[in-house]
Design an enzyme around this catalytic site. Sequence first.
Site, PDB file in Angstrom:
ATOM      1  N   HIS A 100      40.624  48.837  21.614  1.00 51.91           N
ATOM      2  CA  HIS A 100      41.668  47.995  22.204  1.00 51.91           C
ATOM      3  C   HIS A 100      41.084  47.143  23.336  1.00 51.91           C
ATOM      4  CE1 HIS A 100      45.314  46.644  24.172  1.00 51.91           C
ATOM      5  NE2 HIS A 100      44.897  47.216  25.291  1.00 51.91           N
ATOM      6  N   ASP A 143      33.012  14.230  20.778  1.00 46.18           N
ATOM      7  CA  ASP A 143      32.793  15.610  20.338  1.00 46.18           C
ATOM      8  C   ASP A 143      32.029  16.301  21.451  1.00 46.18           C
ATOM      9  OD1 ASP A 143      32.402  18.011  18.833  1.00 46.18           O
ATOM     10  OD2 ASP A 143      32.609  16.829  17.012  1.00 46.18           O
ATOM     11  N   TRP A 154      35.365  50.363  27.071  1.00 42.97           N
ATOM     12  CA  TRP A 154      34.769  49.031  27.020  1.00 42.97           C
ATOM     13  C   TRP A 154      33.630  48.882  28.016  1.00 42.97           C
ATOM     14  CZ3 TRP A 154      34.815  44.424  30.167  1.00 42.97           C
ATOM     15  CH2 TRP A 154      35.358  44.608  31.438  1.00 42.97           C
ATOM     16  N   SER A 162      27.176  34.312  20.953  1.00 46.24           N
ATOM     17  CA  SER A 162      28.185  33.282  20.742  1.00 46.24           C
ATOM     18  C   SER A 162      28.579  32.629  22.060  1.00 46.24           C
ATOM     19  CB  SER A 162      29.412  33.910  20.070  1.00 46.24           C
ATOM     20  OG  SER A 162      30.529  33.100  20.218  1.00 46.24           O
ATOM     21  N   SER A 163      28.875  33.450  23.060  1.00 41.13           N
ATOM     22  CA  SER A 163      29.319  32.892  24.338  1.00 41.13           C
ATOM     23  C   SER A 163      28.218  32.098  25.023  1.00 41.13           C
ATOM     24  CB  SER A 163      29.754  34.010  25.278  1.00 41.13           C
ATOM     25  OG  SER A 163      30.852  34.681  24.750  1.00 41.13           O
ATOM     26  N   HIS A 206      32.273  41.987  36.773  1.00 41.10           N
ATOM     27  CA  HIS A 206      33.196  41.298  37.655  1.00 41.10           C
ATOM     28  C   HIS A 206      33.250  39.794  37.400  1.00 41.10           C
ATOM     29  CE1 HIS A 206      36.246  40.927  40.589  1.00 41.10           C
ATOM     30  NE2 HIS A 206      35.669  39.764  40.836  1.00 41.10           N
ATOM     31  N   GLU A 210      32.900  38.550  34.718  1.00 47.61           N
ATOM     32  CA  GLU A 210      33.661  38.509  33.471  1.00 47.61           C
ATOM     33  C   GLU A 210      35.169  38.422  33.719  1.00 47.61           C
ATOM     34  OE1 GLU A 210      33.051  38.294  30.336  1.00 47.61           O
ATOM     35  OE2 GLU A 210      34.903  39.006  29.425  1.00 47.61           O
ATOM     36  N   TYR A 218      36.576  36.917  36.046  1.00 46.49           N
ATOM     37  CA  TYR A 218      36.869  35.520  36.379  1.00 46.49           C
ATOM     38  C   TYR A 218      36.650  34.619  35.177  1.00 46.49           C
ATOM     39  CZ  TYR A 218      37.817  37.123  40.924  1.00 46.49           C
ATOM     40  OH  TYR A 218      38.398  37.798  41.950  1.00 46.49           O
ATOM     41  N   SER A 269      47.066  24.782  36.159  1.00 49.65           N
ATOM     42  CA  SER A 269      46.920  23.657  37.080  1.00 49.65           C
ATOM     43  C   SER A 269      47.166  22.324  36.392  1.00 49.65           C
ATOM     44  CB  SER A 269      45.514  23.645  37.698  1.00 49.65           C
ATOM     45  OG  SER A 269      45.232  24.874  38.292  1.00 49.65           O
ATOM     46  N   HIS A 298      32.567  47.045  43.771  1.00 51.69           N
ATOM     47  CA  HIS A 298      33.890  47.603  44.058  1.00 51.69           C
ATOM     48  C   HIS A 298      34.426  48.391  42.862  1.00 51.69           C
ATOM     49  CE1 HIS A 298      35.794  43.510  42.754  1.00 51.69           C
ATOM     50  NE2 HIS A 298      35.734  44.302  41.728  1.00 51.69           N
ATOM     51  N   HIS A 299      33.759  48.261  41.725  1.00 56.93           N
ATOM     52  CA  HIS A 299      34.137  49.107  40.593  1.00 56.93           C
ATOM     53  C   HIS A 299      33.460  50.471  40.679  1.00 56.93           C
ATOM     54  CE1 HIS A 299      36.179  45.904  38.328  1.00 56.93           C
ATOM     55  NE2 HIS A 299      35.310  45.122  38.934  1.00 56.93           N
ATOM     56  N   THR A 341      41.392  32.891  45.891  1.00 54.80           N
ATOM     57  CA  THR A 341      42.464  33.127  44.932  1.00 54.80           C
ATOM     58  C   THR A 341      43.812  32.820  45.558  1.00 54.80           C
ATOM     59  OG1 THR A 341      41.058  34.954  44.205  1.00 54.80           O
ATOM     60  CG2 THR A 341      43.237  34.801  43.220  1.00 54.80           C
ATOM     61  N   LYS A 357      44.580  29.129  45.825  1.00 55.76           N
ATOM     62  CA  LYS A 357      45.097  28.536  44.591  1.00 55.76           C
ATOM     63  C   LYS A 357      46.581  28.826  44.428  1.00 55.76           C
ATOM     64  CE  LYS A 357      41.151  28.160  41.776  1.00 55.76           C
ATOM     65  NZ  LYS A 357      40.945  27.689  40.443  1.00 55.76           N
ATOM     66  N   ARG A 382      43.540  57.959  33.653  1.00 58.85           N
ATOM     67  CA  ARG A 382      43.295  56.943  32.651  1.00 58.85           C
ATOM     68  C   ARG A 382      42.408  57.510  31.551  1.00 58.85           C
ATOM     69  NH1 ARG A 382      39.637  51.869  34.596  1.00 58.85           N
ATOM     70  NH2 ARG A 382      39.743  50.934  32.540  1.00 58.85           N
TER      71      ARG A 382
HETATM   72  C1  HEM Z   1      42.553  39.352  44.112  1.00 52.70           C
HETATM   73  C2  HEM Z   1      41.497  39.568  43.433  1.00 52.70           C
HETATM   74  C3  HEM Z   1      41.085  40.920  42.875  1.00 52.70           C
HETATM   75  C4  HEM Z   1      40.693  42.031  43.532  1.00 52.70           C
HETATM   76  C5  HEM Z   1      40.618  42.189  45.031  1.00 52.70           C
HETATM   77  C6  HEM Z   1      40.366  43.029  42.541  1.00 52.70           C
HETATM   78  C7  HEM Z   1      39.913  44.301  42.814  1.00 52.70           C
HETATM   79  C8  HEM Z   1      39.617  45.267  41.866  1.00 52.70           C
HETATM   80  C9  HEM Z   1      39.025  46.532  42.123  1.00 52.70           C
HETATM   81  C10 HEM Z   1      38.571  47.004  43.491  1.00 52.70           C
HETATM   82  C11 HEM Z   1      38.925  47.215  40.959  1.00 52.70           C
HETATM   83  C12 HEM Z   1      38.342  48.621  40.723  1.00 52.70           C
HETATM   84  C13 HEM Z   1      39.419  49.604  40.640  1.00 52.70           C
HETATM   85  C14 HEM Z   1      38.881  50.952  40.256  1.00 52.70           C
HETATM   86  O1  HEM Z   1      38.456  51.105  39.096  1.00 52.70           O
HETATM   87  O2  HEM Z   1      38.876  51.844  41.113  1.00 52.70           O
HETATM   88  C15 HEM Z   1      39.434  46.366  39.940  1.00 52.70           C
HETATM   89  C16 HEM Z   1      39.494  46.704  38.593  1.00 52.70           C
HETATM   90  C17 HEM Z   1      39.708  45.792  37.587  1.00 52.70           C
HETATM   91  N1  HEM Z   1      40.057  44.468  37.767  1.00 52.70           N
HETATM   92 FE1  HEM Z   1      40.431  43.534  39.536  1.00 52.70          FE
HETATM   93  N2  HEM Z   1      40.569  42.533  41.315  1.00 52.70           N
HETATM   94  C18 HEM Z   1      40.998  41.231  41.468  1.00 52.70           C
HETATM   95  C19 HEM Z   1      41.299  40.343  40.459  1.00 52.70           C
HETATM   96  C20 HEM Z   1      41.106  40.612  39.111  1.00 52.70           C
HETATM   97  C21 HEM Z   1      41.209  39.635  38.068  1.00 52.70           C
HETATM   98  C22 HEM Z   1      41.516  38.169  38.289  1.00 52.70           C
HETATM   99  C23 HEM Z   1      40.977  40.274  36.908  1.00 52.70           C
HETATM  100  C24 HEM Z   1      40.961  39.739  35.513  1.00 52.70           C
HETATM  101  C25 HEM Z   1      41.517  38.655  35.107  1.00 52.70           C
HETATM  102  C26 HEM Z   1      40.701  41.648  37.203  1.00 52.70           C
HETATM  103  C27 HEM Z   1      40.424  42.603  36.258  1.00 52.70           C
HETATM  104  C28 HEM Z   1      40.109  43.895  36.523  1.00 52.70           C
HETATM  105  C29 HEM Z   1      39.792  44.880  35.521  1.00 52.70           C
HETATM  106  C30 HEM Z   1      39.705  44.631  34.004  1.00 52.70           C
HETATM  107  C31 HEM Z   1      39.554  46.072  36.176  1.00 52.70           C
HETATM  108  C32 HEM Z   1      39.298  47.437  35.565  1.00 52.70           C
HETATM  109  C33 HEM Z   1      37.946  47.649  35.093  1.00 52.70           C
HETATM  110  C34 HEM Z   1      37.803  48.999  34.431  1.00 52.70           C
HETATM  111  O3  HEM Z   1      37.570  49.961  35.140  1.00 52.70           O
HETATM  112  O4  HEM Z   1      37.898  49.083  33.201  1.00 52.70           O
HETATM  113  N3  HEM Z   1      40.806  41.831  38.551  1.00 52.70           N
HETATM  114  N4  HEM Z   1      39.855  45.182  40.519  1.00 52.70           N
HETATM  115 CU   LIG Z   2      35.908  43.465  39.910  1.00 52.41          CU
END
Ligand code: HEM
Ligand SMILES: [Cu+2]
Lengths: 638, 196
Positions: free
Chosen positions: A76, A105, A140, A167-168, A251, A253, A255, A266, A300-301, A326, A329, A448
Amino acid sequence: MSTSSETKPLRPAQETGLLSWLGTTDHKRIGVMYFFTTLVFFALGGAESGLLRAQLAQAEQNLLTEEIYNQVFTMHGITMVFLVIMPLSAAFFNYLIPLMIGARDVAFPRLNAFSYWVYLFGGIFLYSSFLLGGAPNGSWVGYAPLASDSVSNMGFYAIGLQILGISSLAAAVNFIVTILNMRAPGMTFMRMPVFVWMALVTNFLLLFAIPVIAVALFMLQFDTLFGAQFFQPGSGGDPILYQHLFWLFGHPEVYIMILPAMGIVSEILPVASKKPLFGYAAVVFAGAAIGFIGFGVWAHHMFTSAIGPVARSAFALSTMFIAVPTGIKIFNWVFTMWGGKLKFTTPMLFSIGFVSMFTIGGLSGVTHAIVPHNAQQHDTYYVVAHFHYVLFGGALFGLIAGIYFWFPKVTGKMMSEKLGKLHFWTWLLGFNLTFGPMHMSGLLGQPRRTAVLPGELGSTVELYNLLSTAGVVVLTGSALVFLYNLLHSIKRGEESGLDPWDARTLEWLTASPPKHHNFDKIPTVTHRDEFWHRKYAEDESGMPISVPAGASEDHDGEDDPDEHIHMPDNSLWPFIMCIAFLPFGYGLVFLNPWLFGLGVLWMVVGYFGWIVEPLAEGDDDDVPDDVHDRPTVGATTH
Amino acid sequence: MAADVQATTLGLDHRKLAMWTFLGSEFLFFGAFVSAYLLYITTTAGGPGVEIFDIPFTSISSFVLLMSSLTMVLAHNAHAHGDLRRMRLWILATAGQGAVFLGGQVYEFTTFYNEGLNMTQSPFASSFFVLTGFHGLHVFVGILMLLSLYALSLTGKVKANQDVKTEMIGLYWHFVDIIWVVIFTVVYLIPEIAVL
Ligand code: HEM
Ligand SMILES: [Cu+2]
């Protein structure tokens, strides 16, 4: 060359039928193929999420075995990230970038087709794993050494993502060159539509992030398949290295997934508010800033991994910092709407949905950045809520807004507004019903990636989970409304006319659907929001007044007998070459040198077929006799 | 220079811009591998470490690879003057030197293997073999491109006025060389000096 139409075509030239699609190099058709392919994968990813929610509807249920549950949640995630959001953004890049910058093109049309076919075969490859011994089951993120364990099916993951990365990467190079090098005369950087800007930033992010995950995946693959020791603690290998590499990609990614949607919104908000975007320069700058800072927050992850207090503090700071652009915006979008003549069309509703849902996700993101907080939340459903608010409530809402908005451009017809609004409200409801309660259940401790909801968490958590599952039912109904609206409107939608939204950017200057060569004459750009300025002048008080009709269309050129427009020929080689990724990938996963060798050989043959393929329009560097009649900016010929 | 048929916004040929862009990506690819190597440089799990390197031998093969950049420049220069015959000569010389370098790498890998260093032995060994192996793969792809350039210039597909094709492959080839300079310094020389 002007003779090419009289002599027998040297390359496939079908305009209809299967071969015309297999061999197309037209950025618009490739965009459409991307779009429909992502719909299929979205259905698969959605079905998987249905299974997950069915399992978690009640505590201590066993509809799925744990092994199947692991495969399903892993697929998923991979599907939604790599097979839906990213390629759906690529569909918009393909269709819109050339039109928006006034080109005929992309820079490398065959490479563009190549990107699509690699994506398709990469997706097929990943999904075939279900039939070939089990799908990837290590999430993932594929953390090692779990992923290189003998019970894991992560070989398909390591190689499948690698294929999708190719591809990307090819697409990134292509789009970067297109945007930098093929803008219409007068289209300076600060006149580019914001969507094109965000596309540029996104593709640079891809360019620099993909090689990093490529390295991580190669190491994983060598560990998994060939016994290398990169992440094996037994011999001193460091699993944290994998996490660093993965998130150094991961990370940026996120964005990569959100910036295209931000670009789309926008574009839509100013049109639906009848006002220019508030603070164009700030939005562009914030997008670029996000691109840079996005590479400096990855750990931060990993706050709960062994990275030490100094790294924790540093990454907490940088993470809070990235919320600033962010936030800029978000304010710009709000001020764009402020005082505007708002028209609540379906694309506008989805754009507003985007801004509000994304804000919620951004706020929970900031709470993750607080380290002690994070220790409580990490790997709970609270994180699941966060990233669905940014990815589903953010990226997907924005992309859907784009579908409604540009549907008339692609088809010349409108989608039903009535069904569109029904879709929006049910989508919003279903989304919040599904993911809102996860904040709560996560804070109450629901882990989770766990197959069985533990009963000991109590009936409140069970209730939240039941609500989430109910939300999926609403979402499914809503998706069907959308699908019906889409397919029905393609066949029987109302004629849209040339400019149904009173739009602002160049793509609306030409016919809908655009001709193969996009513009009869390449427009010369004198303003940001060029199309708008061709339609409106300002009275003394600054209010827009319409310019008398006729100024807006692009219909010179056709009656100019001297102009020859050379469009790239079709080519089957990208398609043929990309089939090689199947034997290549299987050869690696199953360690079968014959299959692998076949794949490599096939690829080399395809590569030679590609480079020796005749160019009907004349060779790239030949100086044709009609060079003076040529458009100054257009498609190149290879 | 061949005439640019279509003016581009930046005034730079699309293909060259694309190659530069792509190489930007490649820098991160090797950067990540080199970082992993540095992380694991002493993680030898009791097996051989950096002392196994044979600096004089690798210096010679590195020298050959560096010289191939010179012949590559000469090939492009010949092509820019429309002299396909000399261009082909230098192309062959470049590919040949690349092949010598690869031969040296194969020899080096077998020697190390016989001395007890193999990829599955330790994180150090894995990162050494995979990093230098991927560099070797890049050289190999470069040789393939050079040979196809050679062959296509014989068939007339690559014409005398298309030196941008030689230039592109040249860009790639120089990049691969530069990466080797980094690898040779960081992977072989500095650790060796530090050990002594
Ligand atoms: C305001 C901006 C953002 C902040 C401060 C932020 C912060 C964080 C932090 C600290 C985590 C880790 C959480 C943890 O696993 O303990 C996280 C996880 C995640 N964030 Fe964000 N984030 C932001 C914006 C975004 C955006 C724009 C996206 C995607 C479009 C995104 C997608 C994700 C995803 C997919 C995870 C989980 C990853 C995983 O463990 O599988 N975040 N975020
Ligand atoms: Cu992140």
